[in-house]
Design an enzyme around this catalytic site. Structure first.
Site, mmCIF file in Angstrom:
data_model
loop_
_atom_site.group_PDB
_atom_site.id
_atom_site.type_symbol
_atom_site.label_atom_id
_atom_site.label_comp_id
_atom_site.label_asym_id
_atom_site.label_seq_id
_atom_site.Cartn_x
_atom_site.Cartn_y
_atom_site.Cartn_z
ATOM 1 N N SER A 14 -13.256 -59.627 9.348
ATOM 2 C CA SER A 14 -12.982 -58.402 9.593
ATOM 3 C C SER A 14 -12.696 -57.862 8.108
ATOM 4 O O SER A 14 -12.594 -56.460 8.141
ATOM 5 C CB SER A 14 -11.886 -58.264 10.433
ATOM 6 O OG SER A 14 -10.741 -58.817 9.887
ATOM 7 N N CYS A 76 -12.369 -65.993 10.432
ATOM 8 C CA CYS A 76 -11.462 -65.089 11.093
ATOM 9 C C CYS A 76 -11.660 -65.790 12.562
ATOM 10 O O CYS A 76 -12.367 -65.916 13.144
ATOM 11 C CB CYS A 76 -12.438 -63.959 11.346
ATOM 12 S SG CYS A 76 -11.192 -62.392 12.313
ATOM 13 N N THR A 78 -9.461 -64.182 15.132
ATOM 14 C CA THR A 78 -9.931 -63.410 16.146
ATOM 15 C C THR A 78 -11.469 -63.264 16.418
ATOM 16 O O THR A 78 -11.726 -62.985 17.575
ATOM 17 C CB THR A 78 -9.373 -61.914 15.630
ATOM 18 O OG1 THR A 78 -8.055 -62.155 15.022
ATOM 19 C CG2 THR A 78 -9.255 -61.101 16.716
ATOM 20 N N CYS A 187 -4.156 -66.530 11.286
ATOM 21 C CA CYS A 187 -5.192 -65.321 10.908
ATOM 22 C C CYS A 187 -5.319 -65.674 9.473
ATOM 23 O O CYS A 187 -4.663 -66.068 8.571
ATOM 24 C CB CYS A 187 -4.125 -63.914 10.948
ATOM 25 S SG CYS A 187 -5.151 -62.599 10.301
HETATM 26 N N1 DGL Z 1 -8.423 -62.135 9.459
HETATM 27 C C1 DGL Z 1 -8.507 -62.145 11.200
HETATM 28 C C2 DGL Z 1 -8.215 -63.406 11.632
HETATM 29 O O1 DGL Z 1 -8.084 -64.671 11.086
HETATM 30 C C3 DGL Z 1 -8.083 -60.854 11.628
HETATM 31 C C4 DGL Z 1 -7.761 -59.723 10.909
HETATM 32 C C5 DGL Z 1 -7.922 -58.523 11.792
HETATM 33 O O2 DGL Z 1 -7.128 -58.182 12.653
HETATM 34 O O3 DGL Z 1 -8.946 -57.925 11.479
HETATM 35 O O4 DGL Z 1 -7.735 -63.307 12.803
#
Ligand code: DGL
Length: 266
Positions: A14, A76, A78, A187
């Site tokens: 993201s 990522c 998420t 994250c």
């Molecule tokens: N870097 C992302 C992850 O590993 C999420 C960051 C976001 O909330 O955009 O979950």
């Protein structure tokens, strides 16, 4: 367009968080040509709906396929919980590496029997995360902590301001008070906070993230398909859906200086 072993690998997050994974990939596989898309125009994914994230991931995957990418890394957590199944269904022959909070290694590492998970709201609310706990966390207590606000500060290039420190302490201290001796950084933005974190937690606390494991999994998949690149180290290329100038300015802190930053406009 480069093909076979010489084809590039698409890496996606993201925003800037996936650079923590890109670092692990480039250390392990320096000969690979890496394309990185940061969907900075739509952060934070952690507060977006799974349907929205799936749509963004589909757009980025199509872009990487047009660039001839031989593999995709969802750098990522998420995006992985929301979209990896959908992407694998759409592209069954394409090697796709996703990532999820490191519950299994954390359950093996804890001595207190209490593990804390720092992650986005989207990751912690997902069915995929619930399944991960069911599978690997039966013998330990897991305390989850969503961390709204951290991603936005890191995206702005803030890794140690007083505001960030206070926000982070508010998330971490309750986990320590509850007896956690192992913290999962669930994250990809959070590994950039390790220097700050190490100032606020006892040295005995174990921090676990999955960037290096993702790089090894990518290596295994490419090896299996005889797709590992040979030759000299290559420079990564970047695209962002927000300001290329801002991204270029932040790269020396989170990666290394690079001029190859373009606009991603889907
Ligand atoms: N870097 C992302 C992850 O590993 C999420 C960051 C976001 O909330 O955009 O979950």
């Amino acid at each position: 367009m480069a093909e076979g072993r010489e084809a590039p690998i698409g890496v996606f997050d993201s925003g800037v968080g996936g650079l923590s994974v890109l670092g692990e990939i480039s250390r392990l596989l320096p000969a690979e040509s890496l394309l990185y898309v940061a969907d900075c125009g739509h952060i934070p994914y952690g507060e977006k709906s799974p349907a929205f994230i799936r749509e963004r991931c589909a757009q980025v995957a199509d872009f990487f396929l047009e660039q001839g990418a031989k593999a995709l890394v969802l750098a990522c957590n998420t995006a992985t919980v929301a979209a990896v199944a959908d992407l694998r269904e759409r592209h069954p022959l394409w090697p796709i590496v996703g990532m999820e909070p490191a519950v299994k290694p954390a359950a093996a590492a804890t001595r207190s029997g209490v593990v804390g998970v720092l992650a986005t709201t989207g990751t912690l609310q997902s069915a995929k995360f619930a399944a991960l706990l069911d599978r690997f966390a039966n013998d330990v207590k897991v305390i989850t902590q969503p961390c709204p606000g951290l991603v936005e500060l890191i995206e702005a290039g803030d890794l140690h301001s007083p505001v960030l420190r206070e926000l982070l302490a508010g998330y971490v201290q309750p986990l320590l008070d509850a007896g956690c001796d192992t913290l999962i950084l669930g994250c990809t933005h959070y590994p950039f906070l390790k220097p700050l974190l190490s100032q606020m937690i006892p040295p005995t606390i174990i921090l676990i993230d999955t960037g290096a494991a993702v790089a090894r999994q990518l290596q295994r998949l490419l090896e299996k398909d005889q797709l590992l690149a040979n030759g000299p180290a290559r420079q990564a290329q970047f695209w962002t859906s927000a300001s290329p100038e801002h991204f270029r300015n932040i790269l020396p802190t989170l990666w290394k200086p690079s001029d190859i930053v373009r606009s991603f406009s889907r």
